[in-house]
Design a protein around this motif. Structure first.
Motif, short mmCIF file in Angstrom:
data_model
loop_
_atom_site.label_atom_id
_atom_site.label_comp_id
_atom_site.label_asym_id
_atom_site.label_seq_id
_atom_site.Cartn_x
_atom_site.Cartn_y
_atom_site.Cartn_z
N TYR A 67 3.29 -34.56 82.45
CA TYR A 67 3.70 -34.54 81.04
C TYR A 67 2.88 -33.54 80.23
O TYR A 67 3.38 -32.88 79.32
N LEU A 68 1.61 -33.40 80.58
CA LEU A 68 0.72 -32.54 79.83
C LEU A 68 0.80 -31.08 80.26
O LEU A 68 0.46 -30.18 79.49
N ASP A 69 1.23 -30.83 81.50
CA ASP A 69 1.30 -29.46 82.01
C ASP A 69 2.47 -29.38 82.99
O ASP A 69 2.37 -29.86 84.12
N ARG A 70 3.55 -28.76 82.57
CA ARG A 70 4.77 -28.74 83.39
C ARG A 70 4.66 -27.83 84.60
O ARG A 70 5.57 -27.79 85.43
N SER A 71 3.56 -27.11 84.72
CA SER A 71 3.35 -26.30 85.92
C SER A 71 2.66 -27.08 87.03
O SER A 71 2.45 -26.57 88.12
N VAL A 72 2.32 -28.34 86.74
CA VAL A 72 1.60 -29.18 87.70
C VAL A 72 2.49 -30.33 88.16
O VAL A 72 3.03 -31.08 87.34
N LEU A 73 2.63 -30.47 89.47
CA LEU A 73 3.36 -31.59 90.05
C LEU A 73 2.37 -32.50 90.76
O LEU A 73 1.72 -32.09 91.72
N GLN A 74 2.24 -33.73 90.26
CA GLN A 74 1.31 -34.69 90.84
C GLN A 74 2.02 -35.53 91.89
O GLN A 74 3.00 -36.22 91.59
N LEU A 75 1.54 -35.50 93.12
CA LEU A 75 2.11 -36.33 94.18
C LEU A 75 1.41 -37.68 94.19
O LEU A 75 0.23 -37.79 93.83
N PRO A 76 2.11 -38.74 94.61
CA PRO A 76 1.57 -40.10 94.46
C PRO A 76 0.57 -40.54 95.52
O PRO A 76 -0.02 -41.61 95.39
N ILE A 77 0.40 -39.77 96.59
CA ILE A 77 -0.54 -40.17 97.64
C ILE A 77 -1.47 -39.00 97.96
O ILE A 77 -1.13 -37.83 97.73
N LYS A 78 -2.63 -39.31 98.47
CA LYS A 78 -3.59 -38.29 98.86
C LYS A 78 -4.43 -38.80 100.02
O LYS A 78 -4.54 -40.02 100.21
N PRO A 79 -4.99 -37.87 100.82
CA PRO A 79 -4.90 -36.43 100.69
C PRO A 79 -3.59 -35.88 101.26
O PRO A 79 -2.98 -36.50 102.13
N ILE A 80 -3.20 -34.71 100.79
CA ILE A 80 -2.07 -33.99 101.34
C ILE A 80 -2.58 -33.05 102.42
O ILE A 80 -3.53 -32.30 102.20
N VAL A 81 -1.98 -33.11 103.58
CA VAL A 81 -2.37 -32.23 104.68
C VAL A 81 -1.63 -30.89 104.58
O VAL A 81 -2.23 -29.82 104.68
N SER A 82 -0.31 -30.96 104.36
CA SER A 82 0.50 -29.74 104.26
C SER A 82 1.81 -30.06 103.56
O SER A 82 2.22 -31.22 103.50
#
Length: 202
Positions: A67-82
């Motif tokens: 919502y604060l930065d439309r260039s950022v997509l937050q994924l719901p789990i971490k860590p992301i491997v690829s």
């Protein structure tokens, strides 16, 4: 595949000798790791039947970017491997013309974020119900030391509680012993807190 071994768990259970309890501990490790995965916010992986901490493939649908930065997509789990693929399409067709190339964003693996490159991105992240589809690999090939410790503490807690399953207390020789709850111990939750996904609030 479990992140911790029976041999490691036995270091937390010095009262166990020999291999007689190995099969029970193996099953208990699997169940404990699955419960921890749910606590951390891991959804079911593709074709999965229970949550897992292992590095596995997920297909994730999101309603939009930050919502604060439309260039950022937050994924719901971490860590992301690829990241395997990203599609942004409010019509939810996710065709090739809606794909966002890996050259158009940076991947923040530890914080599970995709950040569009201002000079490279040819399209932004759309908003709408399930407008964004991400196929990714997330989870752990090996457990960090503190995560391994949390798993072992939880497994040993559950193993020791087996003999008193279904009981809140026990009276012996005029004294009453109260048993601890069979829930995840506060010590374990404290260790796991920093590993939780972005959407977890409880």
């Amino acid at each position: 595949m479990a992140l911790v071994t029976v041999a490691t768990v036995k270091q937390y259970l010095p009262e166990i000798t020999g291999s007689g309890a190995d099969s029970d501990l193996t099953a208990l490790i699997t169940r404990a790791e699955s419960e921890i995965a749910r606590y951390l916010g891991f959804p079911l992986y593709d074709s999965g039947t229970s949550a897992s901490l292992d590095d596995l493939t997920y297909t994730i649908y999101l309603d939009g970017p930050s919502y604060l930065d439309r260039s950022v997509l937050q994924l719901p789990i971490k860590p992301i491997v690829s990241i395997t693929s990203v599609h942004s399409d409010p019509n939810r067709e996710y065709g090739a013309q809606h794909a966002i190339s890996g050259t158009e964003y940076d991947l923040d693996k530890q914080n599970a974020r995709l950040i569009l490159k201002p000079k490279e991105a040819t399209q932004g992240f759309d908003s709408g119900a399930r407008a964004i589809k991400v196929v990714c690999v997330a989870g752990y090939a090996t457990a960090p030391a503190d995560l391994e410790h949390a798993i072992c503490v939880f497994v040993s807690h559950l193993h020791r509680a087996k003999s008193a399953q279904g009981k809140e207390s026990n009276a012996q020789r005029g004294a009453t012993v109260n048993y601890s709850p069979r829930t995840m111990p506060p010590e374990v939750k404290e260790i796991l807190y920093s590993y939780r996904g972005s959407g977890i609030v409880a």
